[in-house]
Design an enzyme around this catalytic site. Sequence first.
Site, short mmCIF file in Angstrom:
data_model
loop_
_atom_site.label_atom_id
_atom_site.label_comp_id
_atom_site.label_asym_id
_atom_site.label_seq_id
_atom_site.Cartn_x
_atom_site.Cartn_y
_atom_site.Cartn_z
N TYR A 140 -3.09 9.99 2.55
CA TYR A 140 -4.16 10.60 1.75
C TYR A 140 -3.99 12.08 1.48
CZ TYR A 140 -6.03 6.05 2.59
OH TYR A 140 -6.16 4.70 2.65
N TYR A 163 -13.37 7.15 -2.01
CA TYR A 163 -12.83 7.29 -0.66
C TYR A 163 -11.61 8.21 -0.58
CZ TYR A 163 -8.85 4.10 -1.36
OH TYR A 163 -7.66 3.54 -1.76
N ASP A 209 0.85 -1.18 0.00
CA ASP A 209 0.00 0.00 0.00
C ASP A 209 0.90 1.24 0.00
OD1 ASP A 209 -2.98 0.82 0.39
OD2 ASP A 209 -2.01 1.88 2.04
N HIS A 258 -6.54 -6.80 -1.80
CA HIS A 258 -5.58 -5.76 -1.45
C HIS A 258 -4.66 -6.19 -0.30
CE1 HIS A 258 -4.03 -1.72 -1.52
NE2 HIS A 258 -4.38 -1.49 -0.27
#
Length: 313
Positions: A231, A147, A103, A291
């Site tokens: 993010y 998201y 990730d 994932h």
Amino acid sequence: MDEIEHNYIEVNGLKLHVAEIGSSSSPAVLFLHGFPEIWYSWRHQMIAVANAGYKAIALDFRGYGLSDPLPEPEKTTYAGLIADILAVLDSRGISKVFLVGKDFGARPAYLLAILHPERVIGVVTCGVPFTPLVTRKFGSELPEGFYINRWKEPVGRAEADFGRLDAKTVVRNVYILFSRSELPIAGENQEIMDLVEPSTPLPSWFTEEDLAAYGDLYEKSGFRTALKIPYRSFDEQFDIVDPKVEVPVLLIMGEKDYTTKFPGMEDYVKSGQVKYFVPDLEIKYVPEGCHFVQEQFPDQVNQLILPFLRNHL
């Protein structure tokens, strides 16, 4: 997992938590987690590589798990994570290392290979190919309810969404969402956390004990750092003229990883465009993999990682 040791390292004014197993004289493999993960997400791989004769280290990034956050978590940067990684390596006397990232943990792995290739033997990433280090408009081609579009906005909506629930439930919901093969997209008047019904069961490979391990640590750390990295940091820039990863790289992709549905992502990987930036790249797919492929199918992932390590020592 009792054989895994837990230590703290003082680096850059912060106390970072590291999990370690294996001899300090063995070749080192450093594991870098994603969200909503911590060192624990690499538990299966750490034991496997240690049993194969390597020193396995997994850290909680600053502001995650048992590691200290910055006094102002909103000032966390990828540059800070890279400085922490180098300090951890120096504290253990490790001159060169294999990096394994998942990730967002893939990004500091790639960056370290570009900025400090003399410190990196090879890189393994799960679910995230290298992408050019330019301002990346993640989500710009997707609805407002995607998201990342929700979570990358300055302090407000995401905090309110998470704040309605305890940390364990937030982690539970994200694990369920990210285990699916479709992109998490909320309706206009719907929050991301509402995409998961309270009665939805956990993935079969993720136990209540696993959830408790994550929940306890996110209860401590909260989500302020986690929202900033990754993010709210997609646009962080580095002074890199030609962003190429010259060390050997293994990319492990779950065939049902929702990130393959990011606009252009599947074509970027399967067409070979990614190899312009990563010339020495090997790509392996795990059927039915999601994932969290390294937790879902740990034996398969270990059987991909170990030959890569052996072949590039």
